[in-house]
Design a protein around this motif. Sequence first.
Motif, PDB file in Angstrom:
ATOM      1  N   HIS A 108     -17.264 -13.860  43.800  1.00 54.75           N
ATOM      2  CA  HIS A 108     -18.209 -12.752  43.664  1.00 54.75           C
ATOM      3  C   HIS A 108     -19.491 -13.170  44.367  1.00 54.75           C
ATOM      4  CE1 HIS A 108     -15.711 -12.536  39.935  1.00 54.75           C
ATOM      5  NE2 HIS A 108     -15.634 -11.270  40.311  1.00 54.75           N
ATOM      6  N   ILE A 109     -20.012 -12.306  45.210  1.00 49.98           N
ATOM      7  CA  ILE A 109     -21.269 -12.558  45.912  1.00 49.98           C
ATOM      8  C   ILE A 109     -22.189 -11.385  45.596  1.00 49.98           C
ATOM      9  CG2 ILE A 109     -22.388 -12.942  48.133  1.00 49.98           C
ATOM     10  CD1 ILE A 109     -18.734 -13.515  48.025  1.00 49.98           C
ATOM     11  N   GLU A 110     -23.240 -11.647  44.824  1.00 55.44           N
ATOM     12  CA  GLU A 110     -24.136 -10.599  44.342  1.00 55.44           C
ATOM     13  C   GLU A 110     -25.384 -10.567  45.217  1.00 55.44           C
ATOM     14  OE1 GLU A 110     -24.710 -10.874  40.093  1.00 55.44           O
ATOM     15  OE2 GLU A 110     -22.683 -11.671  39.842  1.00 55.44           O
ATOM     16  N   CYS A 111     -25.716  -9.377  45.741  1.00 59.87           N
ATOM     17  CA  CYS A 111     -26.754  -9.253  46.766  1.00 59.87           C
ATOM     18  C   CYS A 111     -27.763  -8.155  46.470  1.00 59.87           C
ATOM     19  CB  CYS A 111     -26.105  -8.922  48.110  1.00 59.87           C
ATOM     20  SG  CYS A 111     -24.856 -10.119  48.629  1.00 59.87           S
ATOM     21  N   VAL A 112     -28.966  -8.374  46.992  1.00 57.73           N
ATOM     22  CA  VAL A 112     -29.992  -7.335  47.050  1.00 57.73           C
ATOM     23  C   VAL A 112     -30.147  -6.956  48.519  1.00 57.73           C
ATOM     24  CG1 VAL A 112     -31.168  -8.104  44.948  1.00 57.73           C
ATOM     25  CG2 VAL A 112     -31.894  -9.005  47.182  1.00 57.73           C
ATOM     26  N   PRO A 113     -30.610  -5.749  48.803  1.00 54.74           N
ATOM     27  CA  PRO A 113     -30.719  -5.306  50.196  1.00 54.74           C
ATOM     28  C   PRO A 113     -31.652  -6.203  51.012  1.00 54.74           C
ATOM     29  CG  PRO A 113     -31.161  -3.489  48.693  1.00 54.74           C
ATOM     30  CD  PRO A 113     -31.069  -4.722  47.865  1.00 54.74           C
ATOM     31  N   TRP A 114     -31.242  -6.506  52.242  1.00 52.42           N
ATOM     32  CA  TRP A 114     -32.053  -7.282  53.182  1.00 52.42           C
ATOM     33  C   TRP A 114     -32.435  -6.401  54.375  1.00 52.42           C
ATOM     34  CZ3 TRP A 114     -34.302 -12.043  53.294  1.00 52.42           C
ATOM     35  CH2 TRP A 114     -34.725 -12.520  54.535  1.00 52.42           C
ATOM     36  N   ALA A 115     -31.414  -5.784  55.002  1.00 51.90           N
ATOM     37  CA  ALA A 115     -31.656  -4.923  56.166  1.00 51.90           C
ATOM     38  C   ALA A 115     -30.421  -4.073  56.423  1.00 51.90           C
ATOM     39  CB  ALA A 115     -31.970  -5.765  57.400  1.00 51.90           C
ATOM     40  N   GLU A 116     -30.611  -2.985  57.189  1.00 54.24           N
ATOM     41  CA  GLU A 116     -29.505  -2.138  57.652  1.00 54.24           C
ATOM     42  C   GLU A 116     -29.678  -1.926  59.144  1.00 54.24           C
ATOM     43  OE1 GLU A 116     -29.610   1.776  55.860  1.00 54.24           O
ATOM     44  OE2 GLU A 116     -29.983   0.926  53.893  1.00 54.24           O
ATOM     45  N   TYR A 117     -28.558  -1.898  59.856  1.00 52.68           N
ATOM     46  CA  TYR A 117     -28.599  -1.704  61.298  1.00 52.68           C
ATOM     47  C   TYR A 117     -27.524  -0.731  61.734  1.00 52.68           C
ATOM     48  CZ  TYR A 117     -31.338  -5.991  61.167  1.00 52.68           C
ATOM     49  OH  TYR A 117     -32.290  -6.932  60.875  1.00 52.68           O
ATOM     50  N   ASP A 118     -27.817   0.041  62.769  1.00 51.45           N
ATOM     51  CA  ASP A 118     -26.818   0.902  63.381  1.00 51.45           C
ATOM     52  C   ASP A 118     -25.797   0.009  64.063  1.00 51.45           C
ATOM     53  OD1 ASP A 118     -25.420   2.470  65.393  1.00 51.45           O
ATOM     54  OD2 ASP A 118     -26.884   4.033  64.993  1.00 51.45           O
ATOM     55  N   GLY A 119     -24.528   0.287  63.834  1.00 56.29           N
ATOM     56  CA  GLY A 119     -23.457  -0.467  64.466  1.00 56.29           C
ATOM     57  C   GLY A 119     -22.434   0.463  65.081  1.00 56.29           C
ATOM     58  N   GLY A 120     -22.896   1.410  65.909  1.00 52.66           N
ATOM     59  CA  GLY A 120     -21.968   2.367  66.521  1.00 52.66           C
ATOM     60  C   GLY A 120     -21.490   3.362  65.488  1.00 52.66           C
ATOM     61  N   ASP A 121     -20.177   3.368  65.215  1.00 58.11           N
ATOM     62  CA  ASP A 121     -19.657   4.290  64.209  1.00 58.11           C
ATOM     63  C   ASP A 121     -19.719   3.696  62.798  1.00 58.11           C
ATOM     64  OD1 ASP A 121     -17.592   2.453  64.433  1.00 58.11           O
ATOM     65  OD2 ASP A 121     -16.075   3.914  65.026  1.00 58.11           O
ATOM     66  N   HIS A 122     -20.396   2.556  62.642  1.00 57.91           N
ATOM     67  CA  HIS A 122     -20.585   1.895  61.358  1.00 57.91           C
ATOM     68  C   HIS A 122     -22.071   1.624  61.119  1.00 57.91           C
ATOM     69  CE1 HIS A 122     -16.297   1.357  61.450  1.00 57.91           C
ATOM     70  NE2 HIS A 122     -16.313   0.700  60.303  1.00 57.91           N
ATOM     71  N   VAL A 123     -22.408   1.346  59.870  1.00 59.55           N
ATOM     72  CA  VAL A 123     -23.730   0.833  59.517  1.00 59.55           C
ATOM     73  C   VAL A 123     -23.517  -0.579  59.001  1.00 59.55           C
ATOM     74  CG1 VAL A 123     -25.746   1.080  58.016  1.00 59.55           C
ATOM     75  CG2 VAL A 123     -24.643   3.117  58.960  1.00 59.55           C
ATOM     76  N   LEU A 124     -24.331  -1.503  59.487  1.00 63.23           N
ATOM     77  CA  LEU A 124     -24.245  -2.902  59.074  1.00 63.23           C
ATOM     78  C   LEU A 124     -25.281  -3.137  57.982  1.00 63.23           C
ATOM     79  CD1 LEU A 124     -24.041  -4.455  62.640  1.00 63.23           C
ATOM     80  CD2 LEU A 124     -22.178  -3.595  61.196  1.00 63.23           C
ATOM     81  N   PHE A 125     -24.798  -3.492  56.794  1.00 68.58           N
ATOM     82  CA  PHE A 125     -25.674  -3.768  55.660  1.00 68.58           C
ATOM     83  C   PHE A 125     -25.745  -5.268  55.449  1.00 68.58           C
ATOM     84  CE2 PHE A 125     -24.222   0.532  54.841  1.00 68.58           C
ATOM     85  CZ  PHE A 125     -25.389   1.174  54.436  1.00 68.58           C
ATOM     86  N   LEU A 126     -26.951  -5.803  55.498  1.00 71.17           N
ATOM     87  CA  LEU A 126     -27.166  -7.205  55.204  1.00 71.17           C
ATOM     88  C   LEU A 126     -27.737  -7.316  53.800  1.00 71.17           C
ATOM     89  CD1 LEU A 126     -26.942  -7.223  58.317  1.00 71.17           C
ATOM     90  CD2 LEU A 126     -28.494  -9.162  58.285  1.00 71.17           C
ATOM     91  N   GLY A 127     -27.201  -8.260  53.040  1.00 70.24           N
ATOM     92  CA  GLY A 127     -27.668  -8.474  51.682  1.00 70.24           C
ATOM     93  C   GLY A 127     -28.060  -9.916  51.476  1.00 70.24           C
ATOM     94  N   GLU A 128     -29.172 -10.120  50.783  1.00 74.38           N
ATOM     95  CA  GLU A 128     -29.578 -11.478  50.416  1.00 74.38           C
ATOM     96  C   GLU A 128     -28.840 -11.855  49.136  1.00 74.38           C
ATOM     97  OE1 GLU A 128     -33.484 -14.228  49.533  1.00 74.38           O
ATOM     98  OE2 GLU A 128     -33.720 -12.056  49.589  1.00 74.38           O
TER      99      GLU A 128
END
Length: 156
Positions: A108-128
Motif C-alpha cells: 500500500h502506498i498512501e499519497c497526497v497530491p503533488w502535481a498533475e500533468y497533461d499526458g496526451g490522452d491521459h493525465v499524470l498524477f504525481l503523489g507524495e
Amino acid sequence: MDKKEFRNCMGRFATGVTVVTTETEGVTHGFTVNSFTSVSLDPPIVLVSVDKNAKALQAMKHNNFIANVLNENQRDTAMHFAGKPKEQLPFEWEETGLGARIKGSLAHIECVPWAEYDGGDHVLFLGEVKAFEYHPGQPLAFYCGQFSNVSPLVQS
C-alpha cells in the motif's frame, strides 16, 4: 502510427497491477491501473496515469490516493475495479488516515497530491508518499493484455 500496434508493442513491457483508491464526499472510488511507477526517492513521489475518459479522473483531481499493489491471488479484485464487478465484493476495505485501502494487498502506498500533468490522452498524477507498507508474496502481473505470474529467477 497504428495505435493498436503501438499498444501491442507496449504490452511487451510486463507491469504490476494496482488498484488506486481515492475518496470524494465520503465515497471510496477505485480503478485498476498498470501505469504506476516510482518517480523520486527524495521526496518520495509516485506517478499514476489516468485515461482522460475514465470515470476516476475527476475523483483523482487534487485528492489523496492509495496505490494498492495486488498479489497473484487478487485477480477478481483487479477485474472488479476494471469494470467487471462481482456480486459479492472479492476484497475487504481497511481504513487509514488518507482513505480506504484493499486488505491483503502486496503493498500500500498512501499519497497526497503533488502535481498533475497533461499526458496526451491521459493525465499524470504525481503523489507524495506519506505512508507505505509491504508484505511478502508474489505480485499479480500484466503482460501482453492478460494477467500473468512472476517467477523469481534462480540465483546461480
